[in-house]
Scaffold this motif. Sequence first.
Motif, mmCIF file in Angstrom:
data_model
loop_
_atom_site.group_PDB
_atom_site.id
_atom_site.type_symbol
_atom_site.label_atom_id
_atom_site.label_comp_id
_atom_site.label_asym_id
_atom_site.label_seq_id
_atom_site.Cartn_x
_atom_site.Cartn_y
_atom_site.Cartn_z
ATOM 1 N N TRP B 68 -4.684 35.635 -21.332
ATOM 2 C CA TRP B 68 -5.643 35.011 -21.413
ATOM 3 C C TRP B 68 -5.405 33.684 -21.497
ATOM 4 O O TRP B 68 -4.627 33.311 -22.277
ATOM 5 C CB TRP B 68 -7.087 35.853 -22.710
ATOM 6 C CG TRP B 68 -8.005 37.171 -22.209
ATOM 7 C CD1 TRP B 68 -8.287 37.671 -20.853
ATOM 8 C CD2 TRP B 68 -8.189 37.420 -23.473
ATOM 9 N NE1 TRP B 68 -8.864 38.554 -21.511
ATOM 10 C CE2 TRP B 68 -9.204 37.701 -22.856
ATOM 11 C CE3 TRP B 68 -8.947 36.870 -24.723
ATOM 12 C CZ2 TRP B 68 -10.490 39.151 -23.551
ATOM 13 C CZ3 TRP B 68 -9.601 38.028 -25.320
ATOM 14 C CH2 TRP B 68 -10.526 38.708 -24.808
ATOM 15 N N THR B 69 -6.107 32.237 -20.502
ATOM 16 C CA THR B 69 -5.912 30.888 -21.289
ATOM 17 C C THR B 69 -7.010 30.514 -21.345
ATOM 18 O O THR B 69 -8.590 30.994 -21.139
ATOM 19 C CB THR B 69 -5.153 30.547 -20.317
ATOM 20 O OG1 THR B 69 -5.553 30.524 -18.740
ATOM 21 C CG2 THR B 69 -3.964 31.574 -19.911
ATOM 22 N N TYR B 70 -7.130 29.149 -21.358
ATOM 23 C CA TYR B 70 -8.049 28.208 -21.307
ATOM 24 C C TYR B 70 -7.562 27.363 -20.500
ATOM 25 O O TYR B 70 -8.518 26.129 -20.564
ATOM 26 C CB TYR B 70 -8.728 28.205 -22.831
ATOM 27 C CG TYR B 70 -7.826 27.418 -24.016
ATOM 28 C CD1 TYR B 70 -7.152 26.094 -23.934
ATOM 29 C CD2 TYR B 70 -7.183 27.872 -24.609
ATOM 30 C CE1 TYR B 70 -5.925 25.637 -24.386
ATOM 31 C CE2 TYR B 70 -6.852 27.931 -26.247
ATOM 32 C CZ TYR B 70 -5.936 26.678 -25.803
ATOM 33 O OH TYR B 70 -4.792 26.220 -26.800
ATOM 34 N N TYR B 71 -6.371 27.309 -19.645
ATOM 35 C CA TYR B 71 -5.685 25.708 -18.965
ATOM 36 C C TYR B 71 -7.418 25.697 -18.112
ATOM 37 O O TYR B 71 -7.976 26.326 -17.142
ATOM 38 C CB TYR B 71 -5.281 26.727 -18.038
ATOM 39 C CG TYR B 71 -3.461 27.233 -18.773
ATOM 40 C CD1 TYR B 71 -3.227 25.929 -19.706
ATOM 41 C CD2 TYR B 71 -2.957 27.889 -18.123
ATOM 42 C CE1 TYR B 71 -2.409 27.015 -21.121
ATOM 43 C CE2 TYR B 71 -1.886 27.939 -18.688
ATOM 44 C CZ TYR B 71 -1.203 27.781 -20.172
ATOM 45 O OH TYR B 71 -0.216 27.468 -20.664
ATOM 46 N N VAL B 72 -7.002 24.719 -17.837
ATOM 47 C CA VAL B 72 -8.332 23.463 -16.419
ATOM 48 C C VAL B 72 -7.510 23.229 -15.844
ATOM 49 O O VAL B 72 -8.091 22.328 -14.901
ATOM 50 C CB VAL B 72 -9.111 22.867 -17.451
ATOM 51 C CG1 VAL B 72 -10.178 24.006 -18.134
ATOM 52 C CG2 VAL B 72 -9.349 21.826 -18.864
ATOM 53 N N THR B 73 -6.611 22.213 -16.290
ATOM 54 C CA THR B 73 -6.481 21.137 -14.808
ATOM 55 C C THR B 73 -5.304 21.594 -14.150
ATOM 56 O O THR B 73 -4.892 23.089 -14.412
ATOM 57 C CB THR B 73 -5.005 20.286 -16.169
ATOM 58 O OG1 THR B 73 -3.502 20.982 -16.333
ATOM 59 C CG2 THR B 73 -5.430 19.353 -17.302
ATOM 60 N N GLY B 74 -5.304 21.085 -13.249
ATOM 61 C CA GLY B 74 -4.462 22.080 -12.085
ATOM 62 C C GLY B 74 -2.822 22.256 -11.888
ATOM 63 O O GLY B 74 -2.246 23.042 -11.770
ATOM 64 N N GLY B 75 -2.227 21.255 -13.326
ATOM 65 C CA GLY B 75 -1.007 21.333 -13.167
ATOM 66 C C GLY B 75 -0.565 23.238 -13.884
ATOM 67 O O GLY B 75 0.707 23.644 -13.737
ATOM 68 N N GLN B 76 -1.202 22.625 -14.624
ATOM 69 C CA GLN B 76 -1.229 24.076 -16.234
ATOM 70 C C GLN B 76 -1.192 25.330 -15.107
ATOM 71 O O GLN B 76 -0.979 26.170 -15.141
ATOM 72 C CB GLN B 76 -2.011 24.231 -17.138
ATOM 73 C CG GLN B 76 -1.774 22.917 -17.770
ATOM 74 C CD GLN B 76 -3.065 22.977 -19.131
ATOM 75 O OE1 GLN B 76 -4.243 23.147 -19.303
ATOM 76 N NE2 GLN B 76 -1.896 22.609 -20.593
#
Lengths: 315, 445
Positions: B68-76
């Motif tokens: 589970w993550t809350y990543y949103v940016t393309g880099g992450q």
Amino acid sequence: MSAASTSPSSASLQPVPSRAGRGRRWSALTQAPWGYLVPAVAVLGALSIYPLIQLVRMALSDVGPTTVVGPWEFTGLTNLKDVWNDRLFRESFRATAYFTVVLLIIDLVIGYIAAAMLSSTSSRAASLTLRVMVFVWALPPLVSGSVWKFLLAGNGLVNEILGLVGIGPVDWLSSPDLALLSVSLVAAWASLPFSILIIHGGMLALPRDVLEAAQLDGAGFLKASRFVILPLMKPTLTVLTVLIILYAFRSFDFVYVMTLGGPGTETTTLPYLAYDTAFKTFEFGTAAAIAVISMLVIVVVSIPYVISVRREAAL
Amino acid sequence: MVQRSFTRTLAAVAAGALALAACGDSSDESSDETVADAGDDNASATTAASGGGDADEEAGEAETLTVWTYYVTGGQIDALEAQNDLFAETHPNVTIEHVQLPFDQLASRLLAGVSTGDGPDIVFDNVVVDFPTLAASGALLDLTPYWDGYADADQFPDSAVWRNDEGIYNVMSYTNLLAMFYNADVLNELGIEPPSTIEELETAMAAVRDAGEVTPLAMSGVASPEGAWLFMPLLLSTGMNYCSLEEPAVEEALSTLGRWVDEEYLPREAATWDQADSWQAFAAGDVAFGLNGNWNLGEVDGLSFEVGTTQYPANGSGDSVVFPGGEGIGVGAFTDNADLAWEYIESAWMSADASLINFQASGQIPTRGDLADAPELTENELVAPFVEAASSTANWPGSENTAAMQNAMGQAVSSVISGSASPADAASRVVSDINSEIEAGGGSC
């Protein structure tokens, strides 16, 4: 008279004589029709009544992130008192009331005018318009809210258009004077089709001869509305008013998508405050108290609706 | 000399620099004593599992790990996928199921799982806000046995290991820090040097505004911990933290924000901008300065203008001080694959190879001490201010109510930017609210 002897369906439900056990069960069911209510009651109990009981229990207990699992310490009315005395709760209550008033004005007034126009246009055009409105109504608030957020942004389409005539840019979502109005108007835009459909349906059910008589007597739109249509539609409009208020008190999604309760706490409505309290600061007991108070308001508002439904059922 | 200083700073990235020092953490006092040896190059690459299980054994049995993550940016997200590929090299039969949750719903989903006995195998949580809550709630597994058996544990500063009295619940393989991005094309055209103090920033913003081509500044001012995180460096510079707030100083700092709006340096709509919104405004090329985090570095190459970075400007005569950020990596308390989950954390996140992959794809700065001299970090000018920021960070409050405290500060920030409250009223209210939360929730900074 027994249900078994009077129900028209009871004959078709007669048991097969050779199967005595099944026969007794069928007989019990037909003689006690409340048995048919068991599934509905079970579902209602599991999905509505039990959560409500838990909500009230939580509102009367000290429940935080570390105590949400396990026994809850009963604290009586402490949470409710704290919430009632909280500045942010009062501001949120006012914001919810404002939100409700905007929805009522837009949905009832514009909804009535639009429904009247639809009733007087050709059935084909009315049908097409209603289909478009159903599409708008069916749009998930998260989608339509996101679209409106972009449209109302500082460099959004609305400000671009206003800029062509030398106005703006307007801080639709970040001005403390406009943010709540903007979100309320978007919510009203989303719920307006529902109101139009309900009012339009009510108008179609009005007796044509009465409307024609009013027309022959020279009543224009305003007079016909005031003396004929609105009185005849009072039950429909009462129910619609209650439904709009209920909708307004559930005003979470557009706030969440468009402003996150801001700027500051300007657009923090009661449901958003309950969400914020429960899931950002994890004060579940306090959040439950907010929800319970909101629920009580809704219960009070729902009383006319229930009475209206009972009256209609009795007719 | 500059290079030597820079190298020294890099060496401190993982240790003293990352003085996260979660309050309530018994390692607080020793965190600054743990100094990474920049010359130590003993980092293992993908590590062998220390917590049990073996890669060869796992190879024969198909397994799935839910992350589970809350990543949103393309880099992450690119980094996560590349690191998953690294893990797949040694665990070909393990499928990584990445579940993206909204930022503000991840913690509540974890808490909801406590009551149902459900949750992810691995979670990347907002450790700086939610650690006290999550660790105490039973949503995370105690990682102490794994950490004690981890061969590279000494490569990480104490501040990258988040513990309470019960055990270790989060580890950090990278850190995120705030600094200032600037549109170098705009600054070159106007002859403006990158500012290092708030005073210089205001002079620069006035010049940008007077030129009338672009907006001077973009920063998040949303009524949430994000808005608070961007604002707090104005106070941290003066030596003030959540536990030592004084109303006049808070009012002065909030007045600075209000002045930026009044002078048209900062758009009023920043009151509802989160960090992603703020970055989008900067990335569009219509803004001269953008206060934001290093996780956006991965997207800089795709921008249509030249970008520079400098530290968050210092307020007054103090140094630039920011809060350290980043995600804490934890194992869900209800996982059936705890050993494999730890192997994933070790191999795909804590290892040197994984840390460098992460840095190159997303700009997130490794916490490993043995990477301080890595050319990938030292030769990247854009990263340098973030690395320097890591050497001057403040301690997060360790109160159970830290989320409420940060939320209250975010609301004050948003109120002042929008104009719905005066700096004096907002300061009075937020200081009172935060003091109440500290009193109720305990802890220190």
